[in-house]
Scaffold this motif. Sequence first.
Motif, short mmCIF file in Angstrom:
data_model
loop_
_atom_site.label_atom_id
_atom_site.label_comp_id
_atom_site.label_asym_id
_atom_site.label_seq_id
_atom_site.Cartn_x
_atom_site.Cartn_y
_atom_site.Cartn_z
N LYS A 153 0.82 -1.20 0.00
CA LYS A 153 0.00 0.00 0.00
C LYS A 153 0.86 1.26 0.00
CE LYS A 153 -3.80 -2.18 2.56
NZ LYS A 153 -4.56 -2.20 3.82
N PRO A 154 0.32 2.39 -0.46
CA PRO A 154 1.07 3.65 -0.41
C PRO A 154 1.54 3.96 1.01
CG PRO A 154 -0.93 3.90 -1.70
CD PRO A 154 -1.02 2.55 -1.07
N GLY A 155 2.79 4.39 1.13
CA GLY A 155 3.34 4.73 2.44
C GLY A 155 3.96 3.56 3.17
N ILE A 156 3.86 2.36 2.59
CA ILE A 156 4.45 1.17 3.21
C ILE A 156 5.47 0.58 2.24
CG2 ILE A 156 4.00 -1.17 4.06
CD1 ILE A 156 1.30 -0.22 5.02
N SER A 157 6.71 0.50 2.68
CA SER A 157 7.78 0.06 1.78
C SER A 157 7.92 -1.45 1.73
CB SER A 157 9.11 0.68 2.23
OG SER A 157 9.44 0.29 3.55
N ARG A 158 7.47 -2.15 2.80
CA ARG A 158 7.63 -3.60 2.84
C ARG A 158 6.44 -4.23 3.54
NH1 ARG A 158 13.89 -5.07 3.26
NH2 ARG A 158 12.94 -7.05 2.76
N THR A 159 6.12 -5.43 3.14
CA THR A 159 5.12 -6.19 3.88
C THR A 159 5.76 -6.75 5.16
OG1 THR A 159 3.42 -7.91 3.73
CG2 THR A 159 5.55 -8.42 2.77
N ILE B 155 9.65 7.91 14.70
CA ILE B 155 9.06 7.95 13.36
C ILE B 155 7.61 7.50 13.40
CG2 ILE B 155 9.17 6.96 11.04
CD1 ILE B 155 12.23 6.68 11.47
N ALA B 156 7.34 6.40 14.12
CA ALA B 156 5.97 5.87 14.20
C ALA B 156 5.01 6.89 14.82
CB ALA B 156 5.96 4.58 15.00
N LYS B 157 5.47 7.58 15.85
CA LYS B 157 4.61 8.59 16.49
C LYS B 157 4.33 9.75 15.54
CE LYS B 157 5.69 7.77 21.37
NZ LYS B 157 6.29 8.34 22.60
N GLU B 158 5.32 10.11 14.73
CA GLU B 158 5.11 11.17 13.75
C GLU B 158 4.14 10.73 12.66
OE1 GLU B 158 8.70 12.62 12.02
OE2 GLU B 158 9.31 13.72 13.81
N MET B 159 4.26 9.48 12.23
CA MET B 159 3.42 8.97 11.16
C MET B 159 1.98 8.75 11.61
SD MET B 159 5.97 6.14 9.41
CE MET B 159 4.75 5.57 8.23
N ALA B 160 1.79 8.36 12.87
CA ALA B 160 0.44 8.04 13.37
C ALA B 160 0.28 8.58 14.79
CB ALA B 160 0.21 6.53 13.34
N PRO B 161 0.18 9.91 14.93
CA PRO B 161 0.10 10.50 16.27
C PRO B 161 -1.14 10.09 17.05
CG PRO B 161 -0.32 12.15 14.55
CD PRO B 161 0.17 10.93 13.87
N GLN C 263 12.75 3.13 9.89
CA GLN C 263 11.58 3.49 9.09
C GLN C 263 10.68 2.28 8.88
OE1 GLN C 263 10.47 6.47 7.75
NE2 GLN C 263 8.70 5.39 6.95
N GLU C 264 11.26 1.16 8.51
CA GLU C 264 10.48 -0.06 8.29
C GLU C 264 9.84 -0.55 9.58
OE1 GLU C 264 13.26 -1.59 4.56
OE2 GLU C 264 13.63 -2.34 6.59
N LEU C 265 10.57 -0.43 10.69
CA LEU C 265 10.02 -0.85 11.98
C LEU C 265 8.82 0.01 12.37
CD1 LEU C 265 10.87 -3.11 13.91
CD2 LEU C 265 12.17 -1.43 15.22
N ALA C 266 8.90 1.30 12.06
CA ALA C 266 7.77 2.19 12.32
C ALA C 266 6.56 1.78 11.49
CB ALA C 266 8.17 3.63 12.03
N GLU C 267 6.79 1.46 10.23
CA GLU C 267 5.69 1.02 9.36
C GLU C 267 5.07 -0.27 9.89
OE1 GLU C 267 7.30 0.69 5.45
OE2 GLU C 267 7.82 2.81 5.31
N ILE C 268 5.92 -1.19 10.35
CA ILE C 268 5.43 -2.45 10.92
C ILE C 268 4.54 -2.17 12.13
CG2 ILE C 268 6.14 -4.55 12.15
CD1 ILE C 268 8.67 -4.51 10.30
N ALA C 269 4.96 -1.23 12.97
CA ALA C 269 4.19 -0.90 14.17
C ALA C 269 2.80 -0.39 13.80
CB ALA C 269 4.94 0.16 14.99
#
Length: 326
Positions: free
Chosen positions: A142-148, A224-230, A177-183
């Motif tokens: 999906k957009p904004g997610i670099s890896r499954t 990063i995760a907090k910034e992406m999904a406050p 960055q990837e860890l934040a997306e996983i979260a």
Amino acid sequence: MELFDSLKFKVVRRGIRIAFPEASDTRILGAVARLKGEELVEPVLIGKQHEIEQAAATRGINISNMIIYDPDNCGRWDQIVEAFVERRNGKVTKEQAEELLKDENYFGTMLTYMGITDGLVSGAIHSTGDTVRPALQIIKTKPGISRTSGAFLMMRGNEQEKYIFADCAINVAPSPQELAEIAIASAHTAEMFEIDPRVAMLSFSTKGSAKAPQADATIEATRIAKEMAPELAIDGELQFDAAYIQSVAQLKAPESDVAGKTSVFVFPDLQSGNIGYKIAQRFGNFEAIGPILQGLNKPVSDLSRGCNEEDVYKLSIITAAQSLMG
């Protein structure tokens, strides 16, 4: 309402079509017979038709009311090949596409990409790589997610305890960055299971108790995760005991809104995640359901090769529910 009763209520009689590229496996056939009989899923069986029919006859399973796609004898073959070449955007020739699509996982993934099916369940006899590779090449993230990533639903005590563990299946050494997306993806997976997501970014350090590059990476991932999904409750770095036990949380992270109340545990790397969920499964008697692949445009689920019929049944219901989330 118990979790799977709730998921069944969401998907029943919705006509959700799930592709099964390992349709001659008797575990798959047993599960799809239940799914079809309960009107939870419309199974789309993929493979050599005579092999599927023979395996079903051996188990005494009636598949006469199920759709079978045989890559060797498919009326849509040319259309599927053309769509695959276009999707791969010059990376494969028509001849290479025809060869790849003889593989049931590639073929089934194309059915899902083209909207012929709504999702795919594989992995009973294939490796994770064999299941995930076509999904990454064809369905993509999906957009904004670099890896499954791969999450497990962990349950114990008649669903009295429900947690999400990630990533336990895909990413060997995710970047911050990837860890934040996983979260964030794991928090959304928790919501699907009616779990209030409180996300702990796990480490061997809690709030600076140890200094090391690995802990720094988890701290950065948390930022990063907090910034992406406050809007989400995310905190780290936290040791597992601080994340899980309230009395330890009071000592180690008293200001945290996640410590001691965590429902989503994000491991810093695949090694710790895979070990962690298996310890919980074997020592803690948790049921581990998954891995549930996160971040794809359409749902693809990867069974364990040691799965049983019940595992196939449950993961198929989860896949069907994912298809409704868009």
